[in-house]
Enzyme design. Sequence first.
Site, PDB file in Angstrom:
ATOM      1  CG  HIS A 306      58.920   3.449  -1.019  1.00 51.33           C
ATOM      2  ND1 HIS A 306      59.895   4.364  -0.717  1.00 51.33           N
ATOM      3  CD2 HIS A 306      59.410   2.235  -0.702  1.00 51.33           C
ATOM      4  CE1 HIS A 306      60.943   3.723  -0.232  1.00 51.33           C
ATOM      5  NE2 HIS A 306      60.681   2.438  -0.210  1.00 51.33           N
ATOM      6  CG  ASP A 364      58.393  -5.695  -0.247  1.00 49.73           C
ATOM      7  OD1 ASP A 364      59.304  -6.435  -0.653  1.00 49.73           O
ATOM      8  OD2 ASP A 364      58.519  -4.893   0.681  1.00 49.73           O
TER       9      ASP A 364
HETATM   10  N1  ACO Z   1      46.850   2.014   0.655  1.00 47.90           N
HETATM   11  C1  ACO Z   1      45.963   3.042   0.822  1.00 47.90           C
HETATM   12  N2  ACO Z   1      46.304   4.303   1.182  1.00 47.90           N
HETATM   13  C2  ACO Z   1      47.595   4.562   1.395  1.00 47.90           C
HETATM   14  C3  ACO Z   1      48.587   3.558   1.228  1.00 47.90           C
HETATM   15  C4  ACO Z   1      48.176   2.260   0.842  1.00 47.90           C
HETATM   16  N3  ACO Z   1      49.083   1.277   0.669  1.00 47.90           N
HETATM   17  N4  ACO Z   1      49.810   4.084   1.495  1.00 47.90           N
HETATM   18  C5  ACO Z   1      49.600   5.371   1.808  1.00 47.90           C
HETATM   19  N5  ACO Z   1      48.271   5.668   1.750  1.00 47.90           N
HETATM   20  C6  ACO Z   1      47.679   6.993   1.970  1.00 47.90           C
HETATM   21  C7  ACO Z   1      47.764   7.404   3.432  1.00 47.90           C
HETATM   22  O1  ACO Z   1      46.599   7.016   4.132  1.00 47.90           O
HETATM   23  C8  ACO Z   1      47.934   8.898   3.329  1.00 47.90           C
HETATM   24  O2  ACO Z   1      46.655   9.464   3.086  1.00 47.90           O
HETATM   25  P1  ACO Z   1      46.349  11.019   3.533  1.00 47.90           P
HETATM   26  O3  ACO Z   1      47.313  11.889   2.779  1.00 47.90           O
HETATM   27  O4  ACO Z   1      44.924  11.229   3.133  1.00 47.90           O
HETATM   28  O5  ACO Z   1      46.576  11.047   5.028  1.00 47.90           O
HETATM   29  C9  ACO Z   1      48.756   9.094   2.057  1.00 47.90           C
HETATM   30  O6  ACO Z   1      48.488   7.934   1.252  1.00 47.90           O
HETATM   31  C10 ACO Z   1      50.246   9.224   2.312  1.00 47.90           C
HETATM   32  O7  ACO Z   1      50.704   8.066   2.971  1.00 47.90           O
HETATM   33  P2  ACO Z   1      51.596   8.042   4.282  1.00 47.90           P
HETATM   34  O8  ACO Z   1      51.184   6.867   5.124  1.00 47.90           O
HETATM   35  O9  ACO Z   1      51.644   9.374   4.917  1.00 47.90           O
HETATM   36  O10 ACO Z   1      52.992   7.741   3.614  1.00 47.90           O
HETATM   37  P3  ACO Z   1      54.260   7.219   4.359  1.00 47.90           P
HETATM   38  O11 ACO Z   1      55.401   7.716   3.563  1.00 47.90           O
HETATM   39  O12 ACO Z   1      54.240   7.564   5.805  1.00 47.90           O
HETATM   40  O13 ACO Z   1      54.118   5.632   4.264  1.00 47.90           O
HETATM   41  C11 ACO Z   1      54.242   3.388   3.553  1.00 47.90           C
HETATM   42  C12 ACO Z   1      54.708   4.835   3.311  1.00 47.90           C
HETATM   43  C13 ACO Z   1      54.472   3.000   5.036  1.00 47.90           C
HETATM   44  C14 ACO Z   1      55.099   2.476   2.687  1.00 47.90           C
HETATM   45  C15 ACO Z   1      52.730   3.277   3.191  1.00 47.90           C
HETATM   46  O14 ACO Z   1      52.538   3.644   1.852  1.00 47.90           O
HETATM   47  C16 ACO Z   1      52.187   1.870   3.450  1.00 47.90           C
HETATM   48  O15 ACO Z   1      51.816   1.545   4.580  1.00 47.90           O
HETATM   49  N6  ACO Z   1      52.118   1.007   2.370  1.00 47.90           N
HETATM   50  C17 ACO Z   1      51.668  -0.365   2.522  1.00 47.90           C
HETATM   51  C18 ACO Z   1      52.753  -1.203   3.162  1.00 47.90           C
HETATM   52  C19 ACO Z   1      53.911  -1.477   2.216  1.00 47.90           C
HETATM   53  O16 ACO Z   1      53.730  -1.892   1.074  1.00 47.90           O
HETATM   54  N7  ACO Z   1      55.157  -1.288   2.739  1.00 47.90           N
HETATM   55  C20 ACO Z   1      56.367  -1.606   1.965  1.00 47.90           C
HETATM   56  C21 ACO Z   1      57.244  -0.430   1.849  1.00 47.90           C
HETATM   57  S1  ACO Z   1      58.549  -0.813   0.748  1.00 47.90           S
HETATM   58  C22 ACO Z   1      59.677  -1.649   1.628  1.00 47.90           C
HETATM   59  O17 ACO Z   1      59.768  -1.676   2.826  1.00 47.90           O
HETATM   60  C23 ACO Z   1      60.609  -2.468   0.804  1.00 47.90           C
END
Ligand code: ACO
Length: 429
Positions: A306, A364
């Site tokens: 998140h 979710d």
């Molecule tokens: N699986 C694997 N790796 C992940 C995941 C994941 N679900 N989420 C983040 N990471 C990694 C990223 O690759 C990044 O790695 P790095 O530091 O080596 O570059 C690190 O963790 C940080 O993640 P970011 O993408 O920079 O975090 P951001 O805050 O931009 O994204 C998000 C948050 C979009 C929710 C992301 O975690 C994601 O895509 N999750 C899966 C989709 C999801 O479940 N979305 C629902 C959100 S809740 C809602 O809308 C109610």
Amino acid sequence: MSDKVAKLSLNGNTYDLPVHSPTLGPDVLDIRKLYGEADVFTFDPGFTSTAACESAITFIDGDKGELLHRGYPIEQLAEKSSYLEVCYLLLYGELPTAVQLKDFTARVTNHTMVHEQMHYFFRGFRRDAHPMATMVGVVGAMAAFYHDSTDINDPWQREVAAIRMIAKLPTIAAMAYKYSVGQPFVYPKNALDYAGNFLHMCFAVPAEDYVVNPVLAKAMDRIMMLHADHEQNASTSTVRLAGSSGANPFACIAAGIACLWGPAHGGANQAALEQLREIGTVDRIPEFIKKAKDKTSGVKLMGFGHRVYKNFDPRATVMKESADEVLDLLGVHNNPTLQVAKELERIALEDDYFISKKLYPNVDFYSGIILDAMGFPTSMFTPIFAISRTVGWISQWKEMIAEKNQKIGRPRQLYVGPPKRDYIDLRHR
Ligand code: ACO
């Protein structure tokens, strides 16, 4: 407004930036005059450090895993309140008295039907259209059906538009579902409560009686409440940006629905369950986790992570309880998707990659499991999120419109394209 000041030194000059202290959360640097005074922009793609508005509706502390609506913790609301009571709280700022809640519920209930002409509008869509595509279209088209609530400068029309959308979104989502499965639309039954009525419109058929199960209605009410608002997330910011131009409320909420559809946001509940099904069996989880850790694979563990919550998602904790209740009631413990979900959650929570990046199951991850057990197809997961979030979008939109100095949202950019150059005639290229 503020007696604290931050100093910015740039090109030999010093600029004062007022520092505002919010009720809760970190201080905020006010850079509104920066461009005018120093001729510089700030650069913050993804708005990770930028507050785009003042708001008194919802507060999140991502490190503590805290979510407050008008100051009230989500755990207390989930235990003691109901979705419509939380709607009232978000819209008007205080918990309602018994009389106020009765009146609000009656007002919402009075508006559950949609204009009969809308039925024909639905019939223009392909049967296999994603219900989110249908909802973006139908909600946007509400402006064509309810002309008497599109004047954003009239507080009464704003109020009617708000009630209309809260009341009609479940009807519209249920109609999108019924249309996709080729069944007749089911009219709302106003003797039922909000969540029960939605289940009825989705699962009743004219040929048989449908009795709403109170445990499932309570779980649906909770899903709705836990998704009701989440401060300035992508879809809410979209609604605010659309609204900042003076667009009518139905158009703004349609824009929010479109943004919510993305898999990184509201589309995650559908994506998470489909991913669990794709994994299929517990023995395939290690191979899958390996892919989720490999950036080049393009695979993410859906339902994990998140932008704001970096310890746990408080909504997920409550949702997990509901999942247990619903699965107990329906007796679906041996469902393979559920077994994969439980094992995936266990492994991911113990894995260094996920621990070090603070990636926890979000709301979710669990909501999809409940909705699947209730019999909803995955394509309906995001529309249910949209129904629930409508009140948050409207509350934030109303808050913005009521602001005295509200301006059109217009971010700037860090231009990296070619410098000015002369046009080359076609024959010389
Ligand atoms: N699986 C694997 N790796 C992940 C995941 C994941 N679900 N989420 C983040 N990471 C990694 C990223 O690759 C990044 O790695 P790095 O530091 O080596 O570059 C690190 O963790 C940080 O993640 P970011 O993408 O920079 O975090 P951001 O805050 O931009 O994204 C998000 C948050 C979009 C929710 C992301 O975690 C994601 O895509 N999750 C899966 C989709 C999801 O479940 N979305 C629902 C959100 S809740 C809602 O809308 C109610």
